[in-house]
Write a protein that holds these residues in place. Structure first.
Motif: not given
Length: 235
Positions: A35-36, A44-49, A128-133, A143-146
């Motif tokens: 899941e992570v 599937h769930n980038p926010a959780l990752v 800093t924090d990453l996000s889908v935004e 949305g592609g940063l990981r």
């Protein structure tokens, strides 16, 4: 000439307060890796990752290099002064080796303080924090940063560089690893095939301990500085 290749795992950072993965009570006993820590999980769930890795990134400033990290930096400097080579290959995604003073580091599983764009592949510093935004500054994709972390099912970084280092090594030392994660667990076999002496420094026997020529067990903050002191005294 003495060229040394050192592999480190989560055991070297555990005494600094960094959570291990596979030990009892470790990270994988609390999270489902599917899941992570897989490409599918991110799709599937980038926010959780992002939530999982953001929390780990936020925790980094509260932990500090320990005596084992610092000793390896001293070994690198000592070997360099003597005209020899030292290569540090780490499975850890934290920055404790850098903060401990090491310079020639191969992060085979990536770095928590860097991001990677799934679109263009750009790797950038990330504290800093990453996000889908968020938008990739290199290509503009949103949305592609990981996290620049190697997930299960992905190929680790620097395998060619590690192979070249082992080919020129006189000694391979594994520190704080479980011996259960491939391809890192196979480095000792590569070394033995090349006729390189091998040593394990660990809290307890790894899964592949039988392959090593020499083993020393105890806390990393004790056995690593003592081993480094012995090596430097022989220079």
């Amino acid at each position: 000439m003495m060229n040394i290749v050192v592999l480190t795992g989560s055991g070297i950072s555990a005494e600094s307060g960094v959570a291990t993965f596979r030990d009892k009570g470790g990270i994988w006993s609390k999270y489902d890796i599917t899941e992570v820590a897989t490409p599918h999980a991110f799709a599937h769930n980038p926010a959780l990752v992002h939530e999982f890795y953001n929390s780990r990134r936020q925790a980094l400033p509260s932990v500090h290099p320990n005596a084992a990290h610092i000793a390896l930096a001293e070994l690198e400097a000592g070997l360099k002064d003597a005209g020899w080579r030292f290569t540090l290959v780490t499975q850890n995604v934290d920055d404790l080796h850098e903060r401990g003073g090491s310079r020639n580091i191969l992060h085979m599983h990536g770095e928590l303080l860097k991001s990677k764009c799934n679109g263009c592949g750009d790797v950038s510093e990330c504290r800093t924090d990453l996000s889908v935004e968020l938008k990739c500054e290199a290509c503009g994709r949103v949305g592609g940063l990981r996290p620049n972390v190697v997930w299960f099912g992905e190929v680790p970084y620097f395998l060619d560089e590690t192979a070249h280092a082992l080919n020129d090594a006189d000694l391979f030392v594994s520190i704080g690893t479980s011996g259960s994660v491939y391809p890192a667990s196979g480095f000792v076999n590569q070394a033995r095939t090349l006729g390189v002496e091998t040593m394990e420094l660990n809290l307890e026997c790894s899964e592949n301990a039988r392959i090593f020529n020499k083993k020393i067990y105890g806390p990393a903050t004790k056995v690593v500085p003592q081993w480094v002191s012995n090596v430097l005294n022989e220079l």
